[in-house]
Scaffold this motif. Structure first.
Motif, PDB file in Angstrom:
ATOM      1  N   SER A 142      34.047  22.308  15.743  1.00  0.00           N
ATOM      2  CA  SER A 142      33.444  22.831  14.507  1.00  0.00           C
ATOM      3  C   SER A 142      32.142  23.520  14.886  1.00  0.00           C
ATOM      4  O   SER A 142      31.177  22.865  15.264  1.00  0.00           O
ATOM      5  N   PHE A 143      32.125  24.840  14.790  1.00  0.00           N
ATOM      6  CA  PHE A 143      30.978  25.635  15.211  1.00  0.00           C
ATOM      7  C   PHE A 143      29.885  25.635  14.154  1.00  0.00           C
ATOM      8  O   PHE A 143      30.158  25.678  12.960  1.00  0.00           O
ATOM      9  N   LYS A 144      28.629  25.621  14.621  1.00  0.00           N
ATOM     10  CA  LYS A 144      27.471  25.774  13.733  1.00  0.00           C
ATOM     11  C   LYS A 144      27.391  27.227  13.315  1.00  0.00           C
ATOM     12  O   LYS A 144      27.802  28.116  14.044  1.00  0.00           O
ATOM     13  N   GLY A 145      26.819  27.453  12.175  1.00  0.00           N
ATOM     14  CA  GLY A 145      26.584  28.826  11.756  1.00  0.00           C
ATOM     15  C   GLY A 145      27.023  29.077  10.334  1.00  0.00           C
ATOM     16  O   GLY A 145      27.523  28.181   9.651  1.00  0.00           O
ATOM     17  N   GLY A 146      26.865  30.324   9.900  1.00  0.00           N
ATOM     18  CA  GLY A 146      27.171  30.718   8.528  1.00  0.00           C
ATOM     19  C   GLY A 146      28.624  30.501   8.157  1.00  0.00           C
ATOM     20  O   GLY A 146      28.938  29.720   7.265  1.00  0.00           O
TER      21      GLY A 146
END
Length: 178
Positions: A110-114
């Protein structure tokens, strides 16, 4: 490679030791010859049980266009953190960080970011392989024509220290310490 060789050896030995007609179907488990061989190898200690191998460590592959690297380190409260970079030449690259969790033979990144980019990767203890198709939300992780589709990362180290030492191509930590 090692599993393939063991599977081939088992199949050859199995072909020489055929059961009498009619007994094969009754005695063969549904897992098939390769899974019986793998279970036997795990039970004997010849290979590690992938279900028990922690994904913590450094996964990396160098190739003619660059280097693909994935680090997985323990986070707070038993959670896992990761950082990855896939390089496709001088300019195009994909990079990101986030949280990881294990689900059987899968590693959910699960990638961080918008945009909420989530990739469900295959994990067998020796390698993390991203699927051939990833969500469009993951396109923001890549520059130019780069893509994370089908990228695989073979394990080169099984400890958090090696993962924390990994650097991206600009020299920054791939998995920043918390």
């Amino acid at each position: 490679m090692r599993r393939t060789s063991l599977a081939l050896l088992f199949l050859l030995l199995n072909a020489c030791q055929r059961s009498p007609v009619g007994q094969e179907a009754a005695s063969a488990p549904t897992g098939g010859a390769a899974s019986r061989l793998e279970r036997a190898a795990i039970e004997s200690g010849a290979i590690a049980d992938p279900a028990k191998v922690s994904p913590v460590g450094l996964f990396q592959r160098s190739h003619e266009a660059g280097r693909d690297a994935l680090c997985v380190v323990p986070g707070r409260d038993g959670a896992l953190r990761f950082g990855l970079e896939a390089v496709f030449g001088e300019e195009p690259a994909c990079r990101g960080q986030g949280a990881a969790r294990r689900a059987g033979d899968k590693l959910i990144l699960s990638f961080k970011g918008g945009d909420r980019c989530i990739i469900v990767a295959q994990y067998d203890g020796d390698q993390v392989a991203l699927p051939g198709v990833v969500d469009l939300a993951c396109a923001d992780l890549c520059e130019g024509r780069g893509s994370l589709e089908g990228v695989s990362f073979p394990r080169i180290a099984s400890d958090a220290a090696a993962a924390l030492r990994a650097r991206d191509r600009s020299g920054d930590p791939l998995c920043a310490a918390q």
